[in-house]
Enzyme design. Structure first.
Site, mmCIF file in Angstrom:
data_model
loop_
_atom_site.group_PDB
_atom_site.id
_atom_site.type_symbol
_atom_site.label_atom_id
_atom_site.label_comp_id
_atom_site.label_asym_id
_atom_site.label_seq_id
_atom_site.Cartn_x
_atom_site.Cartn_y
_atom_site.Cartn_z
ATOM 1 C CG ASP A 512 -0.195 -6.088 2.401
ATOM 2 O OD1 ASP A 512 -1.248 -5.581 1.974
ATOM 3 O OD2 ASP A 512 0.921 -5.759 1.986
ATOM 4 C CE LYS A 513 -4.025 -7.774 -4.197
ATOM 5 N NZ LYS A 513 -3.010 -7.950 -5.271
ATOM 6 C CG PHE A 643 -0.486 6.996 -5.566
ATOM 7 C CD1 PHE A 643 -1.565 6.702 -6.380
ATOM 8 C CD2 PHE A 643 -0.368 6.328 -4.352
ATOM 9 C CE1 PHE A 643 -2.502 5.747 -6.006
ATOM 10 C CE2 PHE A 643 -1.302 5.377 -3.964
ATOM 11 C CZ PHE A 643 -2.368 5.084 -4.802
ATOM 12 N NE ARG A 699 -2.668 -2.301 -8.007
ATOM 13 C CZ ARG A 699 -1.606 -1.855 -7.332
ATOM 14 N NH1 ARG A 699 -0.603 -2.667 -7.073
ATOM 15 N NH2 ARG A 699 -1.563 -0.630 -6.864
ATOM 16 C CG ASP A 765 -5.041 -4.479 -5.858
ATOM 17 O OD1 ASP A 765 -5.564 -3.600 -6.560
ATOM 18 O OD2 ASP A 765 -4.306 -5.369 -6.319
ATOM 19 C CG ASP A 895 4.755 -5.290 2.095
ATOM 20 O OD1 ASP A 895 4.146 -4.605 2.932
ATOM 21 O OD2 ASP A 895 4.641 -5.123 0.872
ATOM 22 C CG ASN A 898 1.267 1.717 3.173
ATOM 23 O OD1 ASN A 898 1.955 2.683 3.495
ATOM 24 N ND2 ASN A 898 0.995 1.442 1.917
#
Length: 1265
Positions: A512-513, A643, A699, A765, A895, A898
């Site tokens: 994951d980023k 969101f 971002r 992202d 982390d 998700n």
């Protein structure tokens, strides 16, 4: 039986099973009973181990509808069998959602449930109506109705009910089964249930509890003792006792007791921990609304789907899954998501009659999760109407809740499928075959020598216990236990120890980023506003007097989900940074204030006084009036549309104090926001500006605004669909956030690159941001090309297509390609070749289109796919499965937010979150960065090699002892009781538990250990050592008979004096040796075999490149040296007491020297065979063939590497004249693509899907004009 009688449960789901119905048969039961009696209970054990045999031997086939017992088989690769007993209950109705008040009659046939099949992770409480009063009382209460027979069975905490309409057993999950729309939940289910309705539904759904029953020690003991391994040990102990091997039998019993006690303690502790985790706050008192508008206080265990519960204002731990129908809640969902960030839950929208249609779809907890309160989550606070409480409709209870599903996955995990374990069983079968040969040999030999029948049986069976070592399972787990302990010291915790071995095979790791490769927090780098359809220059911050009343700052101040908890702002880190950058102040209405108004008091934001423009012309008398005016400049947030990761945006409806019309503000992914704005407000160079920022790794968040119509009142806004708000907006500009790499990230990825382990980024992202981060951290080298695959679904009669484009130009059009030691290169490469190195990147939408319309191309893309952006949680899991389908061993590091599904599905999932969500991950790291990944792989490799070493050693131990016993049987002799005891305890167990202590090697090397026992080098190693040991034992056994002093040993024999040496022990015994243990052959074979155990232990104890060298394992070195010293001492300096204890006889000194020569020769041959021929030649050849993960990541070759390559090529021609085919599927694909002139796709090309695939392909490549 007809195939239509075969039912499929949970079709298309993870727990899909085939079901067959059976009815008990009396005469079969009687026959089985006789069989159990005649076999002394062994048949009963066999039927306990084999459920399908149990059912088929005692029952006859029948339809599923009439079944008394159901037999189920999983449809996955494990094909496991399960059985369950079908029960029948009487109920006043046949459907849990049936209204008893309006019922006039009930069908007499078995239940005709109409609920559709839903998730198999469902309500797991078995109703107990047969003798319990609830059902009988309800039946009596509704005596006018004809009761229905409900057939059901319980399996893995899930209750399956017979559905007469579908002619199958199905799960009833809850309110979602009705496919009820959002408006119907408000109109039909918001009034609550009567007490009778609640009791009736409880018959089907059971008590609302996630019952993790801690089994009693007695039950656990019985289950553990009935393990085939312990039954085999019991058989061995009885046999040894019959043969008067009492000491060894007692030792094995003691070991078994210790092993069982340890196992029981561990299992009991795990159950207790899980029970405590689940039981915490699981039973609370809740208030429920009744149909007559009364409010009752009940225990949470009494809740059923359809109940309307009141959420207390001071918060609670949710005891069920419920959908909010009034009010707002602030919830901490860390138990489910891994994020401790509070989430705002709003009430379920209730579209007005004129607005209903597509927007009023069926309620789904996944689709409407922003309105759903999940079981186990913590409601921190609520906000509510005057006189109307915060209410939620219960949708799921018990094991069908989100928390229940998580607990079920822990209680009933899938078995670990790993080649090592499959091969171990095959190897054991081979040992059983060898034992069978010895069994027949011993019987024939004993019959020929007219041995008594009792002795024949005991000695023949003894061969089996020798060949299949009882200590094998304990020995195999030793390395894993030690690795787990070392991982714990490194801050990595493991809940699935068997996965440690699998981690030694990982050749691809998905990361994951955000929060994994990069820091968790975001910093505001700057803003870039848009006015009149064009960009302003970028600005450092928005904390300016000139911007305080701009729509841009108003959007930043209002479009978020922040809330105050104990006076502190809390919420999403991005929202927090954005709001703090404005310098505004957020105020929320207190509980007292909300109780005084007829609607929810809005959250209010306002700028600080110093930011408001000052007018110098204002007089002192007007100063107070100005203060009041400035303090009145505030914006109230009227409605939030939270969101959504699916929509990639959030929006709010707000109103400036004093204004009649409301405003809509939206923020989200720039591409999405721009598509919802008026085209004339989006700058023409929008794409170029966005690409510029994302390429640099920023971002980017876009903002938009819309002035709403004056006809939209507060009440209409509360019920309007977000699609009516989120359209025709004005583009406001961009917020640029900076997400820094963690300092450890580049170094770790470099280590993985050098170890031939692929790295893949899977993130939610933006794609260009992800590509930039991938380049910055070294995942994509700067000179490599990135090809973006943009896939589009079929539209307007056009088939699905993929457009290929380059993300950026590589610095060099070609570069020196790394040497790839896969077999195709071994055969076809003499010198380095040049070729462009490329990586594929795609977003979640493209991934979904390619998976659906280009399934065969997806596997080719993942071969070089490095960046997967905008991926939803289920798409991350699907990507893991796709990579596994082409035979990658996949790791996943996230982390925990998700990534739970992907962490669980990967071969090795590592969560960087220590929250409860980490329960879904096999490994959890206390260190919040990816440095744990190489550590885990190194320990996995060490544990895997340890398992191989131990298994080979235990196999050789069995065979060496088998050879010794077989040779001695030929002279009607055997090893003595204390000889067995010395070998098995002093040598074998000591060596096994110390040889497993080698720590992992300090570096990750570029080759991986083999994945299974059935491989050339390992089989060659075992077989050659068996032949060597057989040869030297046979030579010794025959050579001793050729000695001049040899005679058939008798108690009066004294070979030492015959050879004119000192008599070291008094052997003038008169007692008769019934078992013929004491003889020259026994003593000679005993000495040789003892040294052979130590020889194979040393040569099998591998060190570099996967473990530290054995000489650094001081317990192993000390143990081995002590045993060598002891054996040499008793061989050359006999001590009478030891000789008597071990039942060895005195032999001449020159024979001892000859034995020493045999031992030295044996050691030299074994070392040469293992360390030179096997390690230098065969292992490297196989590693070069089996090297995985070397697609485009192999480091550049050295001169030594080129020399080795040519050597391997020559060796391959000699040893493998035919073309060697790679084992892994992705290597097959790599071979195919290496000769495909159209691969990789060139830019300006389009790949279109064909409706009718030809030649095995479902796409064609065309050139864009």
């Amino acid at each position: 039986m007809e195939m239509e009688d075969l039912k499929v449960l949970n079709k298309g789901e993870e727990e899909e099973m085939e079901l067959q119905g059976y009815r008990l048969c009396r005469w079969r039961l009687a026959l089985v009973g006789l069989g159990v009696l005649f076999t002394g209970g062994f048949l009963l054990l066999l039927l306990y181990w084999m459920p399908e045999w149990c059912v088929k031997s005692t029952c006859t086939r029948t339809t599923a509808r009439d079944a008394e017992v159901v037999l189920m088989q999983s449809t996955d690769e494990f094909k496991r069998w399960f059985l369950a007993k079908v029960r029948v209950m009487l109920a006043p109705g046949s459907n849990p959602f049936h209204s008893l008040e309006t019922q006039t009659t009930s069908p007499s046939s078995p239940s005709s449930l109409s609920c559709p099949l839903s998730s198999s992770l469902a309500n797991g409480h078995t109703p107990h109506p047969s003798d319990g009063s609830p059902a009988q009382e309800l039946v009596k209460k509704y005596a006018d109705y004809q009761p229905s027979q409900i057939r059901y069975f319980t399996f893995h905490s899930t209750t399956y009910y017979w559905n007469d309409a579908r002619q199958n057993f199905e799960v009833i999950n809850g309110l979602e089964d009705l496919q009820v729309s959002c408006s119907r939940i408000h109109s039909e289910h918001s009034g609550g249930l009567s007490q009778n309705q609640q009791e009736y539904r409880r018959l089907f759904f059971g008590m609302n509890e996630i019952a993790v029953k801690v089994p009693s020690v007695f039950k656990l003991l019985i289950k553990e003792v009935l393990n085939p391994f312990y039954i085999f040990q019991l058989f061995s102990v009885i046999l040894w006792s019959a043969d008067e091997y009492y000491y060894y039998a007692m030792t094995i019993v003691l070991m078994s007791v210790i092993s069982i006690a340890t196992s029981l303690y561990t299992i009991k502790k795990q159950y207790v921990m899980l029970h405590d985790m689940v039981a915490a706050h699981s039973i609370v008192r809740v208030s429920v609304c009744r149909a007559n508008n009364d409010i009752d206080e009940v225990l949470s265990t009494d809740l059923v789907p359809g109940d309307v519960m009141v959420i207390p204002s001071n918060g609670t731990i949710m005891p069920c899954d419920a959908v909010l129908i009034s009010g707002t809640c602030i919830v901490n969902e860390s138990m489910l998501t891994g994020e401790s960030v509070p989430v705002t839950k709003t009430n379920l929208p209730n579209p007005l009659p004129g607005d209903r249609g597509e927007s009023d779809g069926a309620y789904s907890s996944e689709e409407h999760k922003r309105h759903t309160l999940f079981c186990g989550t913590n409601v921190i606070q609520t906000r509510f109407y005057t006189g109307e409480l915060v209410r939620a409709v219960v949708v799921r209870t018990g094991f069908s809740t989100a928390k229940g599903q998580l607990v079920r996955s822990i209680l009933y995990p899938k078995p670990t499928d790993f080649k090592l374990y499959r091969d171990a069983y095959l190897f054991l079968l081979c040992l059983v075959g060898v034992a069978g040969i010895g069994f027949i040999y011993s019987i024939v030999l004993s019959v020929m020598n007219k041995v008594p029948a009792g002795t024949i049986v005991i000695e023949a069976l003894d061969i089996i216990t020798i060949t299949v070592p009882p200590a094998l399972p304990a020995a195999m787990t030793a390395g894993i236990v030690y690795a787990q302990r070392r991982l714990k010291h490194s801050g990595i915790f493991c809940i699935s120890p068997q996965r440690i071995n699998i981690c030694g095979q990982l050749n691809l790791v998905c990361f994951d980023k955000t929060g994994t490769l990069t820091e968790d927090g975001l910093d505001l780098w700057g803003i870039q506003r848009v006015e009149n359809g064009s960009f302003h220059l970028s600005e450092e911050n928005a904390y300016k007097e000139s911007l305080v009343k701009s729509q841009f700052v108003a959007c930043m101040a209002t479009c978020h989900s922040l809330t105050k908890i104990d006076g502190q702002l809390s919420g999403d880190p991005l929202d927090l940074k954005m709001f703090e950058a404005t310098g505004w102040i957020l105020e929320e209405a207190t509980e007292e204030e909300t109780s005084l108004h007829n609607r929810i008091m809005p959250t209010v934001v306002r700028p600080p006084k110093q930011l408001l423009p000052q007018d110098t012309s204002i007089t002192a008398e007007q100063d107070m009036e100005l203060y009041e005016l400035s303090s009145a400049y505030e914006i109230g947030i009227v409605r939030q549309f939270p969101f959504s990761s699916a929509l990639q945006r959030m929006s709010v409806v707000a109103r400036l104090l004093g204004e009649k019309r409301m405003d809509a503000y939206m923020k989200g992914a720039p591409e999405v926001v721009a598509s919802l704005c008026k085209k004339d407000t989006v700058p023409p160079n929008f794409a170029e500006v966005l690409e510029g920022y994302t390429k640099e790794g920023f971002r980017v968040i876009a903002l938009a605004h819309r002035r709403l119509e004056s006809k939209l009142s507060w009440h209409k806004v509360q019920n309007i669909n977000r699609d009516h708000i989120e359209k025709n907006l004005e583009f406001l500009g961009l917020i640029i956030m900076q997400n820094k790499l963690k300092p450890e990230t580049p170094g770790v990825l470099k280590d993985l690159y050098q170890a031939n382990i692929r790295s893949v980024m899977v993130t939610g992202d933006n794609m260009l941001t992800a590509i930039s981060v991938a380049r910055d951290c070294g995942m994509i080298p700067p000179q490599d090309t990135v090809i973006i695959a943009d896939a589009f679904p079929p539209h307007d009669g056009h088939s699905a297509r993929i457009n290929w484009r380059y993300a950026d130009k590589p610095s060099n059009t070609s570069r020196l390609e790394e040497i790839n030691l896969s077999i195709e290169d071994v055969r076809h490469i003499d010198e380095p070749r040049t070729r462009e190195v490329y990586h594929f990147a795609m977003n979640g939408k493209s991934f979904a289109v390619i998976a659906e319309h280009f399934p065969d191309m997806l596997q080719k893309l993942v071969l070089h796919g490095t960046v997967f952006a905008r991926m939803a949680p289920d798409q991350k899991t699907q990507l893991i499965e796709t990579l596994q389908a082409v035979d990658y061993y996949v790791g996943m590091c996230g982390d925990g937010a998700n990534d739970c599904g992907a962490l669980k599905r990967a071969h090795g999932g590592i969560s960087l979150s220590e929250l409860e969500a980490s329960v879904a991950s096999p490994f959890t790291s206390r260190t919040p960065n990816i440095s744990c990944v190489p550590s885990l792989i190194r320990e996995g490799r060490a544990a895997l090699i340890t398992s191989f070493c131990v298994f080979k050693f235990m196999a050789l131990y069995s065979i060496i002892q088998y050879i010794s016993v077989t040779l001695l049987y030929s002279i009607l002799s055997n090893l003595g009781d204390f000889q067995f005891l010395f070998i098995d305890i002093a040598i074998i167990l000591l060596i096994v538990f110390t040889m497993s202590l080698n720590p992992a090697w300090k570096d990750l090397v570029s080759r991986r250990p083999p994945s299974g026992l059935i491989s050339g080098p390992l089989l060659f190693s075992v077989l050659t050592q068996i032949l060597i040991c057989l040869g030297f034992q046979t030579i010794t056994f025959l050579w001793v008979k050729e000695q001049s002093w040899y005679e058939v040993w008798k108690p009066q024999s004294d070979a030492c004096n015959k050879s004119h040496h000192h008599n070291f022990s008094d052997l003038n015994e008169t007692e008769i040796d019934d078992h013929n243990i004491k003889n020259y052959e026994n003593t000679s074979v005993f000495y040789i075999s003892c040294f052979q155990y130590l020889i194979v232990a040393i040569i099998f104890s591998k060190g570099k490149p996967f473990r530290q060298p054995s000489y650094k394992n001081w317990p192993f070195v000390v143990s081995t040296l002590c045993l060598y010293f002891f054996l040499l001492f008793i061989m050359f300096y006999p001590i009478e007491a030891i000789d008597e204890f071990l039942e060895i006889v005195c032999v001449p000194y020159d024979w001892r020297l000859k034995l020493l020569l045999v031992i030295v020769a044996n050691a030299m041959v074994s070392v040469i065979m293992e360390s030179f021929i096997l390690d230098i030649i065969l292992w490297k050849l196989v590693f070069s063939r089996d090297k995985q993960g070397s697609i485009g990541v192999t480091p550049a070759p050295t001169q030594q590497g080129l020399f080795d390559l040519r050597a391997y090529k020559c060796l391959a021609r000699v040893c493998c004249p035919h073309k060697m085919i790679p084992k892994a599927r992705y290597m097959h694909l790599a071979q195919e693509l290496s000769v495909d002139p159209d691969w990789p796709p060139k830019p300006t090309t389009t790949t279109e899907a064909k409706l009718c695939p030809e030649n095995g392909s479902n796409y064609q490549i065309g050139i864009n004009l």
